[in-house]
Scaffold this active site. Structure first.
Site, PDB file in Angstrom:
ATOM      1  CG  ASP A  62      11.319  48.200  65.987  1.00 53.33           C
ATOM      2  OD1 ASP A  62      12.521  47.898  66.087  1.00 53.33           O
ATOM      3  OD2 ASP A  62      10.878  48.988  65.127  1.00 53.33           O
ATOM      4  N   GLY A 112      18.399  52.037  56.614  1.00 55.58           N
ATOM      5  CA  GLY A 112      19.852  52.043  56.766  1.00 55.58           C
ATOM      6  C   GLY A 112      20.244  53.052  57.839  1.00 55.58           C
ATOM      7  CB  SER A 156      14.114  51.610  59.525  1.00 57.15           C
ATOM      8  OG  SER A 156      15.246  51.277  60.282  1.00 57.15           O
ATOM      9  CD1 TRP A 157      18.146  56.062  56.138  1.00 62.32           C
ATOM     10  CD2 TRP A 157      18.588  57.337  57.928  1.00 62.32           C
ATOM     11  NE1 TRP A 157      18.640  57.261  55.680  1.00 62.32           N
ATOM     12  CE2 TRP A 157      18.916  58.050  56.753  1.00 62.32           C
ATOM     13  CE3 TRP A 157      18.769  57.935  59.174  1.00 62.32           C
ATOM     14  CZ2 TRP A 157      19.441  59.353  56.798  1.00 62.32           C
ATOM     15  CZ3 TRP A 157      19.280  59.230  59.215  1.00 62.32           C
ATOM     16  CH2 TRP A 157      19.614  59.920  58.041  1.00 62.32           C
ATOM     17  CG  HIS A 192      12.967  47.585  62.676  1.00 62.33           C
ATOM     18  ND1 HIS A 192      12.657  48.857  63.102  1.00 62.33           N
ATOM     19  CD2 HIS A 192      13.794  47.736  61.606  1.00 62.33           C
ATOM     20  CE1 HIS A 192      13.270  49.747  62.333  1.00 62.33           C
ATOM     21  NE2 HIS A 192      13.970  49.090  61.429  1.00 62.33           N
TER      22      HIS A 192
END
Length: 314
Positions: A265, A43, A110-111, A293
């Site tokens: 990605d 996120g 990711s986040w 990703h």
């Protein structure tokens, strides 16, 4: 190719009262006496899913997953009050203390990789290992690539849907324009903006189209927290100094680590992962040549499972 472990259910769960208005949902899965690991979801604004439990051997790991502030089963839903990177780092420490471990493996994608790096750089003595994939440094150039111009050249038809809620005269600062709509008092304005923001990400994180992602990210309830919190973090540069996570990667040198990155990605381009590797050369670097990703990309999933297995007995 390695695949997810079989489905499991938590053996314990609850809510952490942060003392400043949030209740953070957490769950423990796997072996209560196993190697402790904390999973940090993406996120910001997404949540944990049952699939995330399956990235770790349940016979060997004691797996803690939690929905970050405002996300998933945490309350209040979609709240951006008292919700910053450093609030989340403090929550991770509270959860570690709650389950009574001195160190644990830290895993984030990711986040989640951003948060994992922020946590491990602040508390290097608490990370027994650090595994990150789809590396996001939350630098200005990375944000502009994905939300202003860059990735737009690869997905022009999807980009038009992302632009649709924003008048032409406001498109010079798309994150700012979205911010105004995502905090608008009219729920209909919030929902329109949230779905457009969320779908842009959901439909660009895999190498090939994925209908399940479109359905999840296009769901109005899911999109509201995802877009509001993500945009809130990005317009504030994650409360990080520019380039801080790469700059301070030397603090990780004594932590066994792995960096996993998809070559194609688009959300978090490979340049950031490579720069992290150069700043943290002690970590093993894995470039997955046929992946975008998402952790569900077969090559990324294979290397994630191989990595968690490799650390299971250490």
């Amino acid at each position: 190719m390695r695949i997810l472990y079989p489905e499991i259910e938590p053996y314990e769960h609850g809510w952490l009262d942060t003392g400043d208005g949030h209740r953070v949902y957490w769950e423990l899965c796997g072996n209560p006496k196993g190697k402790p690991v904390v999973f940090l979801h993406g996120g910001p604004g997404a949540s944990c899913s049952p699939a995330h439990r399956r990235l770790f051997n349940p016979e060997k790991y004691r797996i803690l997953l939690f929905d970050q502030r405002g996300c998933g089963r945490s309350t209040p839903y979609a709240s951006i009050e008292n919700n910053t990177t450093w609030h989340l780092v403090a929550d991770i420490e509270r959860l570690r203390e709650m389950i009574g471990v001195e160190k644990w493996m830290v895993f984030g994608g990711s986040w989640g990789s951003t948060l994992a790096l922020a946590y491990a750089e602040k508390h290097p003595e608490r990370a027994s290992e650090l595994v990150v994939r789809g590396i996001f440094g939350l630098r200005r150039a990375e944000l502009l690539w994905y939300y202003q111009e860059g990735a737009s050249w690869l997905f022009p038809e999807k980009w038009e849907r992302y632009l649709a809620p924003i008048p032409v005269e406001e498109r010079g600062d798309l994150m700012g324009a979205y911010r105004r709509r995502l905090v608008d008092p009219d729920p209909a304005v919030q929902t329109e903006a949230a779905r457009a923001w969320s779908l842009w990400e959901g439909e660009t994180i895999t190498l090939l189209p994925n209908e399940a992602n479109s359905n999840q990210y296009g769901d109005a309830h899911y999109a509201l927290a995802f877009a509001r919190i993500e945009n809130h973090y990005f317009v504030h540069d994650g409360w990080l100094e520019e380039g801080q996570l790469i700059r301070d990667a030397g603090r990780l040198k004594h932590i066994p680590g792995v960096i996993i990155q998809g070559r194609y990605d688009v959300a978090t381009p490979a340049k950031t992962a490579w720069e992290l590797h150069k700043a943290w050369p002690e970590a093993r670097f894995i470039m997955v040549e046929d992946a975008g990703h998402a952790v569900t990309e077969p090559g990324i999933l294979h290397h994630v499972i191989e990595t968690t297995d490799a650390f299971a007995d250490s």
